[in-house]
Design an enzyme around this catalytic site. Structure first.
Site, mmCIF file in Angstrom:
data_model
loop_
_atom_site.group_PDB
_atom_site.id
_atom_site.type_symbol
_atom_site.label_atom_id
_atom_site.label_comp_id
_atom_site.label_asym_id
_atom_site.label_seq_id
_atom_site.Cartn_x
_atom_site.Cartn_y
_atom_site.Cartn_z
ATOM 1 N N GLY A 8 -17.835 4.493 25.231
ATOM 2 C CA GLY A 8 -19.065 4.516 26.039
ATOM 3 C C GLY A 8 -19.616 3.115 26.235
ATOM 4 O O GLY A 8 -20.835 2.911 26.307
ATOM 5 N N LEU A 10 -19.816 1.041 28.629
ATOM 6 C CA LEU A 10 -20.472 0.574 29.861
ATOM 7 C C LEU A 10 -21.889 1.119 29.986
ATOM 8 O O LEU A 10 -22.518 1.023 31.037
ATOM 9 C CB LEU A 10 -19.642 0.965 31.092
ATOM 10 C CG LEU A 10 -18.208 0.413 31.094
ATOM 11 C CD1 LEU A 10 -17.498 0.799 32.390
ATOM 12 C CD2 LEU A 10 -18.180 -1.109 30.904
ATOM 13 N N GLY A 11 -22.424 1.683 28.906
ATOM 14 C CA GLY A 11 -23.776 2.224 28.935
ATOM 15 C C GLY A 11 -24.822 1.176 28.579
ATOM 16 O O GLY A 11 -24.526 -0.022 28.484
ATOM 17 N N ASP A 54 -11.788 8.923 27.575
ATOM 18 C CA ASP A 54 -12.732 10.025 27.404
ATOM 19 C C ASP A 54 -12.614 10.430 25.931
ATOM 20 O O ASP A 54 -11.515 10.791 25.474
ATOM 21 C CB ASP A 54 -12.364 11.191 28.341
ATOM 22 C CG ASP A 54 -13.410 12.305 28.276
ATOM 23 O OD1 ASP A 54 -13.853 12.658 27.163
ATOM 24 O OD2 ASP A 54 -13.775 12.824 29.332
ATOM 25 N N ILE A 55 -13.728 10.385 25.194
ATOM 26 C CA ILE A 55 -13.627 10.575 23.729
ATOM 27 C C ILE A 55 -13.172 11.974 23.333
ATOM 28 O O ILE A 55 -12.866 12.218 22.170
ATOM 29 C CB ILE A 55 -14.942 10.220 22.985
ATOM 30 C CG1 ILE A 55 -16.126 11.040 23.516
ATOM 31 C CG2 ILE A 55 -15.205 8.720 23.041
ATOM 32 C CD1 ILE A 55 -17.333 11.010 22.599
ATOM 33 N N TYR A 143 -29.676 17.843 23.283
ATOM 34 C CA TYR A 143 -29.321 16.505 22.794
ATOM 35 C C TYR A 143 -29.696 16.363 21.313
ATOM 36 O O TYR A 143 -28.898 15.899 20.488
ATOM 37 C CB TYR A 143 -30.063 15.474 23.654
ATOM 38 C CG TYR A 143 -29.960 14.034 23.227
ATOM 39 C CD1 TYR A 143 -28.744 13.353 23.257
ATOM 40 C CD2 TYR A 143 -31.101 13.323 22.831
ATOM 41 C CE1 TYR A 143 -28.670 12.009 22.908
ATOM 42 C CE2 TYR A 143 -31.038 11.987 22.484
ATOM 43 C CZ TYR A 143 -29.820 11.321 22.522
ATOM 44 O OH TYR A 143 -29.749 9.997 22.175
ATOM 45 N N LYS A 147 -27.477 15.702 17.973
ATOM 46 C CA LYS A 147 -27.701 14.516 17.133
ATOM 47 C C LYS A 147 -27.811 14.914 15.654
ATOM 48 O O LYS A 147 -27.234 14.264 14.785
ATOM 49 C CB LYS A 147 -28.941 13.757 17.610
ATOM 50 C CG LYS A 147 -28.690 12.958 18.885
ATOM 51 C CD LYS A 147 -27.708 11.826 18.641
ATOM 52 C CE LYS A 147 -26.994 11.367 19.870
ATOM 53 N NZ LYS A 147 -25.922 10.408 19.629
HETATM 54 P P1 NAD Z 1 -25.695 5.576 28.049
HETATM 55 O O1 NAD Z 1 -25.911 6.900 28.660
HETATM 56 O O2 NAD Z 1 -26.363 4.404 28.657
HETATM 57 O O3 NAD Z 1 -24.136 5.246 27.968
HETATM 58 C C1 NAD Z 1 -23.197 6.201 27.552
HETATM 59 C C2 NAD Z 1 -21.849 5.810 28.126
HETATM 60 O O4 NAD Z 1 -20.915 6.803 27.725
HETATM 61 C C3 NAD Z 1 -21.819 5.765 29.669
HETATM 62 O O5 NAD Z 1 -21.246 4.547 30.093
HETATM 63 C C4 NAD Z 1 -20.957 6.972 30.059
HETATM 64 O O6 NAD Z 1 -20.173 6.724 31.212
HETATM 65 C C5 NAD Z 1 -20.077 7.108 28.830
HETATM 66 N N1 NAD Z 1 -19.545 8.459 28.617
HETATM 67 C C6 NAD Z 1 -20.133 9.658 28.831
HETATM 68 N N2 NAD Z 1 -19.313 10.651 28.479
HETATM 69 C C7 NAD Z 1 -18.184 10.077 28.009
HETATM 70 C C8 NAD Z 1 -16.975 10.583 27.472
HETATM 71 N N3 NAD Z 1 -16.738 11.898 27.395
HETATM 72 N N4 NAD Z 1 -16.050 9.705 27.034
HETATM 73 C C9 NAD Z 1 -16.254 8.379 27.142
HETATM 74 N N5 NAD Z 1 -17.360 7.835 27.679
HETATM 75 C C10 NAD Z 1 -18.321 8.683 28.088
HETATM 76 O O7 NAD Z 1 -26.070 5.702 26.495
HETATM 77 P P2 NAD Z 1 -26.640 4.560 25.525
HETATM 78 O O8 NAD Z 1 -28.098 4.461 25.771
HETATM 79 O O9 NAD Z 1 -25.817 3.347 25.592
HETATM 80 O O10 NAD Z 1 -26.479 5.313 24.119
HETATM 81 C C11 NAD Z 1 -25.371 5.126 23.288
HETATM 82 C C12 NAD Z 1 -25.578 5.943 22.017
HETATM 83 O O11 NAD Z 1 -26.829 5.576 21.407
HETATM 84 C C13 NAD Z 1 -25.670 7.462 22.266
HETATM 85 O O12 NAD Z 1 -25.091 8.139 21.185
HETATM 86 C C14 NAD Z 1 -27.160 7.735 22.269
HETATM 87 O O13 NAD Z 1 -27.447 9.038 21.878
HETATM 88 C C15 NAD Z 1 -27.644 6.722 21.244
HETATM 89 N N6 NAD Z 1 -29.055 6.402 21.435
HETATM 90 C C16 NAD Z 1 -29.455 5.670 22.506
HETATM 91 C C17 NAD Z 1 -30.825 5.406 22.668
HETATM 92 C C18 NAD Z 1 -31.351 4.620 23.839
HETATM 93 O O14 NAD Z 1 -32.576 4.508 24.001
HETATM 94 N N7 NAD Z 1 -30.477 4.017 24.658
HETATM 95 C C19 NAD Z 1 -31.751 5.879 21.717
HETATM 96 C C20 NAD Z 1 -31.291 6.672 20.667
HETATM 97 C C21 NAD Z 1 -29.924 6.894 20.504
HETATM 98 C C1 AKB Z 2 -33.417 9.443 25.110
HETATM 99 O O1 AKB Z 2 -34.584 9.311 25.523
HETATM 100 O O2 AKB Z 2 -32.710 10.440 25.298
HETATM 101 C C2 AKB Z 2 -32.857 8.331 24.268
HETATM 102 C C3 AKB Z 2 -33.129 8.575 22.828
HETATM 103 C C4 AKB Z 2 -34.417 8.191 22.233
HETATM 104 O O3 AKB Z 2 -32.300 9.131 22.143
HETATM 105 N N1 AKB Z 2 -33.405 7.087 24.728
#
Ligand code: NAD
Ligand code: AKB
Length: 317
Positions: A8, A10-11, A54-55, A143, A147
């Site tokens: 993931g 590119l997130g 894809d994971i 979600y 988690k």
């Molecule tokens: P994001 O949505 O920005 O990025 C997720 C990436 O995963 C995307 O690039 C998407 O294309 C890719 N993806 C989706 N399904 C996939 C699959 N089956 N296989 C491979 N790639 C796949 O998410 P993020 O904000 O970077 O979050 C990353 C992790 O951190 C997640 O587990 C999220 O729950 C956790 N998290 C994020 C936040 C936040 O505020 N960003 C807060 C709490 C927890």
């Molecule tokens: C969301 O809002 O879904 C995320 C998180 C706090 O897990 N940013």
């Protein structure tokens, strides 16, 4: 030497984490992967290896892990809270079956796995203020269900099979590189973009709704520090409460006004995301992370606001 696979990548987190990991561990030692390629990530593609993954596809994951002799996985592939309510089946499939696939590979090949949790792992029956490290976890979003189940599954793989699993409960993350991927705390990123573009913002989260937040550099620091922490000091593993600030929309408004006095905020509340926000804590107790691996954030609200506005005013010129 660590050989790290970031899924993931590119997130919102991955696109910045990969560059920092490559700076610290070497470009060829950090393999970025994502389900699909996306525009706007040339810095990730150009600075080191990138693979499509894809994971949920264990064969493909095994192929990449063998090819690069991976010993550490950072699993950032997930479906976040707002999209998870629109597509609950997909949210379960990616967040649970994807994690299970990676845990099985980590068990077979003796790999470390970092898997982030979230404030979403808590629910309305959790104590909302200074939420303890160990407390009631009955989330009400799909979600959040994935988690808390992911936390328990990672602990199980550690206790039962000795897999080195680690994770933090991230609060909402605020950043200026890649936009967030469909969560409830996304308003706290959009507000800064709109402050630069229009000097005004309409929040989908109601005034007075406190949630924990953190600036991206502190989130990236937490991943590296926990990954490198002495395992004998870790009483908890999946997952540590961490936070930098507890803020409501009007707190961010007041902070932005210190730098852009004419900025205005109004509200058009989205009931779905508001209900999710109302079910999450107001503020976390992050003392276990501090005691067990010394974690402390560097950015408070105003320091983050200044950096966000400085960076975005250059980026959005
Ligand atoms: P994001 O949505 O920005 O990025 C997720 C990436 O995963 C995307 O690039 C998407 O294309 C890719 N993806 C989706 N399904 C996939 C699959 N089956 N296989 C491979 N790639 C796949 O998410 P993020 O904000 O970077 O979050 C990353 C992790 O951190 C997640 O587990 C999220 O729950 C956790 N998290 C994020 C936040 C936040 O505020 N960003 C807060 C709490 C927890
Ligand atoms: C969301 O809002 O879904 C995320 C998180 C706090 O897990 N940013």
């Amino acid at each position: 030497m660590r050989k790290i696979l970031v899924t993931g990548a590119l997130g919102q987190i991955g696109s910045e984490l990969v560059l920092e990991l490559r700076r610290q561990y070497g470009n060829d030692n950090v393999i970025a992967s994502n389900r699909s390629k996306k525009d706007g990530h040339d810095t990730v593609y150009d600075s080191g290896p990138f693979e499509l993954l894809d994971i949920r596809d264990g064969n493909r994951a095994n192929e990449i892990i063998d090819k690069y002799k991976i010993n550490t996985i950072i699993n950032l592939a997930a479906i976040l809270s707002a999209v998870g309510e629109q597509k609950p089946t997909m949210c379960w499939d990616v967040n649970m079956n994807g994690l299970y696939t990676l845990l099985e590979i980590a068990r077979e090949k003796n790999l470390m796995l970092f898997n982030p949790s979230s404030i979403a792992a808590f629910g309305p029956s959790t104590p909302a203020d200074q939420t303890p490290q160990d407390t009631i976890q009955r989330p009400t979003s799909m979600y959040g269900v994935t988690k808390v189940a992911g936390e328990i599954l990672c602990d199980y793989y550690h206790q039962k099979f000795g897999v080195d699993t680690r994770g933090v409960r991230f609060p909402g993350l605020i950043s200026n590189d890649t936009l967030p991927g469909g969560g409830t705390t996304d308003y706290a990123v959009h507000i800064y973009y709109e402050a630069i573009r229009k000097k005004s913002y309409t929040s989908f989260i109601r005034k007075g709704t406190k949630m924990d937040m953190m600036y991206m550099p502190d989130a990236i620091k937490s991943i590296v520090e926990l990954m490198e922490a002495d395992p004998t000091k870790l009483v908890h593993r999946n997952a540590f409460n961490i936070t930098a600030m507890s803020v409501a929309p009007e707190d961010i408004e007041a902070s932005i006004k210190k730098f852009i006095p004419e900025f205005t905020l109004d509200y058009d509340v989205d009931p779905v995301r508001q209900a999710i926000a109302d079910s999450w804590p107001n503020s976390l107790d992050a003392s276990a992370a501090k005691a067990e691996w010394g974690y402390e954030p560097d950015y408070d609200l105003d320091k983050m606001t200044k950096d966000m506005l400085d960076t975005l005013s250059e980026k959005l010129k």
